[in-house]
Design a protein around this motif. Structure first.
Motif, PDB file in Angstrom:
ATOM      1  N   THR A  43      48.051  42.722  31.493  1.00 16.11           N
ATOM      2  CA  THR A  43      47.606  44.123  31.552  1.00 16.11           C
ATOM      3  C   THR A  43      46.416  44.263  32.481  1.00 16.11           C
ATOM      4  O   THR A  43      46.347  45.208  33.282  1.00 16.11           O
ATOM      5  CB  THR A  43      47.253  44.654  30.154  1.00 16.11           C
ATOM      6  N   ILE A  44      45.466  43.348  32.380  1.00 11.50           N
ATOM      7  CA  ILE A  44      44.293  43.392  33.264  1.00 11.50           C
ATOM      8  C   ILE A  44      44.729  43.262  34.716  1.00 11.50           C
ATOM      9  O   ILE A  44      44.279  44.007  35.588  1.00 11.50           O
ATOM     10  CB  ILE A  44      43.288  42.275  32.901  1.00 11.50           C
ATOM     11  N   ASP A  45      45.640  42.327  34.981  1.00  9.73           N
ATOM     12  CA  ASP A  45      46.105  42.122  36.361  1.00  9.73           C
ATOM     13  C   ASP A  45      46.803  43.370  36.907  1.00  9.73           C
ATOM     14  O   ASP A  45      46.763  43.633  38.118  1.00  9.73           O
ATOM     15  CB  ASP A  45      47.063  40.928  36.419  1.00  9.73           C
ATOM     16  N   SER A  46      47.436  44.160  36.015  1.00 10.15           N
ATOM     17  CA  SER A  46      48.155  45.354  36.465  1.00 10.15           C
ATOM     18  C   SER A  46      47.222  46.495  36.852  1.00 10.15           C
ATOM     19  O   SER A  46      47.615  47.396  37.590  1.00 10.15           O
ATOM     20  CB  SER A  46      49.121  45.837  35.373  1.00 10.15           C
ATOM     21  N   ILE A  47      45.979  46.466  36.361  1.00  8.04           N
ATOM     22  CA  ILE A  47      45.047  47.562  36.661  1.00  8.04           C
ATOM     23  C   ILE A  47      43.853  47.109  37.500  1.00  8.04           C
ATOM     24  O   ILE A  47      43.089  47.951  37.979  1.00  8.04           O
ATOM     25  CB  ILE A  47      44.536  48.229  35.361  1.00  8.04           C
ATOM     26  N   LEU A  48      43.715  45.798  37.672  1.00 11.73           N
ATOM     27  CA  LEU A  48      42.562  45.287  38.407  1.00 11.73           C
ATOM     28  C   LEU A  48      42.849  45.270  39.905  1.00 11.73           C
ATOM     29  O   LEU A  48      43.835  44.700  40.356  1.00 11.73           O
ATOM     30  CB  LEU A  48      42.231  43.872  37.921  1.00 11.73           C
ATOM     31  N   VAL A  49      41.994  45.940  40.647  1.00 11.15           N
ATOM     32  CA  VAL A  49      42.144  46.009  42.098  1.00 11.15           C
ATOM     33  C   VAL A  49      41.159  45.059  42.769  1.00 11.15           C
ATOM     34  O   VAL A  49      41.503  44.306  43.672  1.00 11.15           O
ATOM     35  CB  VAL A  49      41.917  47.453  42.611  1.00 11.15           C
ATOM     36  N   ASN A  50      39.921  45.094  42.338  1.00  7.37           N
ATOM     37  CA  ASN A  50      38.879  44.264  42.939  1.00  7.37           C
ATOM     38  C   ASN A  50      38.868  42.860  42.332  1.00  7.37           C
ATOM     39  O   ASN A  50      39.445  42.619  41.273  1.00  7.37           O
ATOM     40  CB  ASN A  50      37.508  44.933  42.745  1.00  7.37           C
ATOM     41  N   ASP A  51      38.206  41.961  43.024  1.00  6.05           N
ATOM     42  CA  ASP A  51      38.129  40.572  42.584  1.00  6.05           C
ATOM     43  C   ASP A  51      36.966  40.429  41.602  1.00  6.05           C
ATOM     44  O   ASP A  51      35.880  39.977  41.954  1.00  6.05           O
ATOM     45  CB  ASP A  51      37.933  39.651  43.796  1.00  6.05           C
ATOM     46  N   VAL A  52      37.200  40.830  40.354  1.00  7.16           N
ATOM     47  CA  VAL A  52      36.162  40.789  39.330  1.00  7.16           C
ATOM     48  C   VAL A  52      36.317  39.514  38.492  1.00  7.16           C
ATOM     49  O   VAL A  52      37.406  39.243  37.987  1.00  7.16           O
ATOM     50  CB  VAL A  52      36.248  42.022  38.399  1.00  7.16           C
ATOM     51  N   PRO A  53      35.263  38.710  38.349  1.00  7.05           N
ATOM     52  CA  PRO A  53      35.365  37.481  37.555  1.00  7.05           C
ATOM     53  C   PRO A  53      35.722  37.775  36.099  1.00  7.05           C
ATOM     54  O   PRO A  53      35.183  38.704  35.497  1.00  7.05           O
ATOM     55  CB  PRO A  53      33.953  36.880  37.650  1.00  7.05           C
ATOM     56  N   LYS A  54      36.657  36.987  35.541  1.00  4.30           N
ATOM     57  CA  LYS A  54      37.055  37.130  34.142  1.00  4.30           C
ATOM     58  C   LYS A  54      36.477  35.959  33.341  1.00  4.30           C
ATOM     59  O   LYS A  54      36.636  34.802  33.722  1.00  4.30           O
ATOM     60  CB  LYS A  54      38.581  37.156  34.008  1.00  4.30           C
TER      61      LYS A  54
END
Length: 422
Positions: free
Chosen positions: A304-315
């Motif tokens: 789900t995160i990958d489907s809405i994440l556009v920027n390269d934000v550290p997880k």
């Protein structure tokens, strides 16, 4: 939808590995809107029956069980086609039929508290309802009279009730999108200011009921934060300031949780709210480690995160509720997930240790950086002024002053370099 209704779950098992968990979760979802599940009808099939979703024989069993147990509502584990819905309703007569998506939409509707959340839920509901109108039957095919275009919303000459309903819903959807677009513009302006600020921004994301709100409450000691066992109790972004043991100020945000088979229309409608994670400096991916199927939920959250994440934000993976594990289980988790952080959100001691570990993780991922700065004794007042944007990792006294290791975002350190030598 009324409270305290008797219900039956109907589902087709086509071989999904997590099928049993889907049913357990659907039962829990139903309980959140007052549906007491009395029975489950499960059929193993390679595909869904085009006419009744389940096979004709099973469907006849369903009809009898509805009468025998005084069932108020039949809940289907999957979205029904218009023809399936019409065929089922014709034989179940007055019994209400809903599918998994509609259950989730109803929960969102009940938990929407802010004006924006209410708009988003209404948009998702209408977008889901619109295609279903095609199968509403003869009652929506009557020809209407009245003058169209008068501004009264009445049907024009020759316009059927079906066309009238569809037109009204399309108009409302268009209006809702415009309202949400305006709110999104305001949010983007605020997020840009936040992104340009010198304060670190962290978003807490995870499966619904993973303890996101409990963690935020533990970090802030804010008793006004709602803690609920109900699913999706948080729909709007909740933001609070947290100060690390080093003094580093940080903004934490808690938003809507995820779940299996979350309706696409809901994700699309809440896109603007979920888009806030793209403005975060880091994401906490929170998982309830005490659940047997935590790995499945981790995959769902990841996807789900990958489907809405556009920027390269550290997880940053964080396992919550470690107080429910034995020491042996904790050691096993540390071996399997060496980069994960562990916390018990209800324990003050655990929260303190978590913040120390999280700060180190932020340094490791370059979310924040450290610089050693020398302050003469007479200039220590400058350090006090900096504390609203920095943390202090160490402070060593020398003959002429202090060597201070500062923690801060890179943009603040760059600003500081221009003002004083580092």
């Amino acid at each position: 939808m009324e409270e305290n209704m008797n219900g039956i779950i109907v589902a087709v098992n086509t071989g999904d590995l997590d099928f049993d968990k889907q049913i357990d979760e659907l039962r829990l979802l139903c309980s959140n809107i007052g549906i007491d599940i009395q029975l489950e009808i499960i059929q193993k099939r390679n595909n869904y029956d085009k006419k009744y979703y389940i096979g004709k024989g099973k469907f006849q069993d369903l009809v009898e069980l509805v009468k025998t147990y005084n069932i108020d509502v039949v809940v289907f584990n999957d979205a029904l086609s218009n023809s399936q819905r019409r065929n089922i309703q014709n034989l179940l007569e007055e019994t209400q039929i809903i599918d998994r998506n509609e259950v989730i939409l109803e929960i969102f509707k009940r938990n929407a508290r802010t004006a924006e959340a209410k708009l988003q839920v209404e948009l998702a509901t209408l977008t889901y309802e619109l295609p279903k109108l095609i199968g509403m039957g003869k009652e929506l095919s009557r020809i209407g009279g009245g003058a169209r275009g008068t501004g009264t919303g009445t049907r024009g000459s020759g316009e059927t009730l079906l066309e009238y309903r569809r037109r009204n819903i399309k108009d409302r959807i268009s209006h809702l999108k415009k309202e949400l677009d305006e709110l999104e513009k305001v949010r983007k302006t605020k997020n840009k200011k936040r992104n340009d600020s010198y304060i670190t921004q962290i978003s807490i994301l995870g499966y619904t009921s993973a303890g996101k709100s409990t963690l935020l409450k533990g970090l802030t000691n804010d008793n006004n934060i709602l803690i609920s066992k109900k699913l999706f109790s948080t729909l709007s972004t909740l933001t609070r300031k947290v100060v690390f043991p080093s003094g580093l100020p940080t903004i934490f945000s808690d938003t809507v949780g995820f779940i299996r088979k979350l309706p696409v229309k809901l994700i699309e409608s809440f896109k603007s709210t979920l888009d806030e994670i793209n403005y975060a400096d880091a994401i906490i991916e929170l998982i309830d480690i005490s659940e047997e199927n935590f790995e499945d939920k981790l995959k769902i959250v990841d996807n789900t995160i990958d489907s809405i994440l556009v920027n390269d934000v550290p997880k940053i993976l964080v396992f919550n509720k470690i107080d429910k594990l034995s020491l042996e289980q904790i050691q096993h988790i540390k071996i399997l997930y060496p980069n994960a952080l562990l916390v018990s959100a209800k324990s003050k001691e655990s929260i303190h240790e978590f913040l120390l570990s999280l700060e180190n993780k932020l340094l490791e991922y370059n979310v924040i950086k450290s610089e050693k700065v020398f302050f003469e004794f007479k200039d220590m007042w400058k350090l006090e002024k900096l504390k609203e944007n920095i943390g202090i990792k160490s402070q060593i006294e020398t003959k002429n002053g202090y060597i201070v290791e500062i923690l801060a975002k890179e943009n603040f350190l760059n600003k500081l370099k221009k003002e004083m030598p580092l």
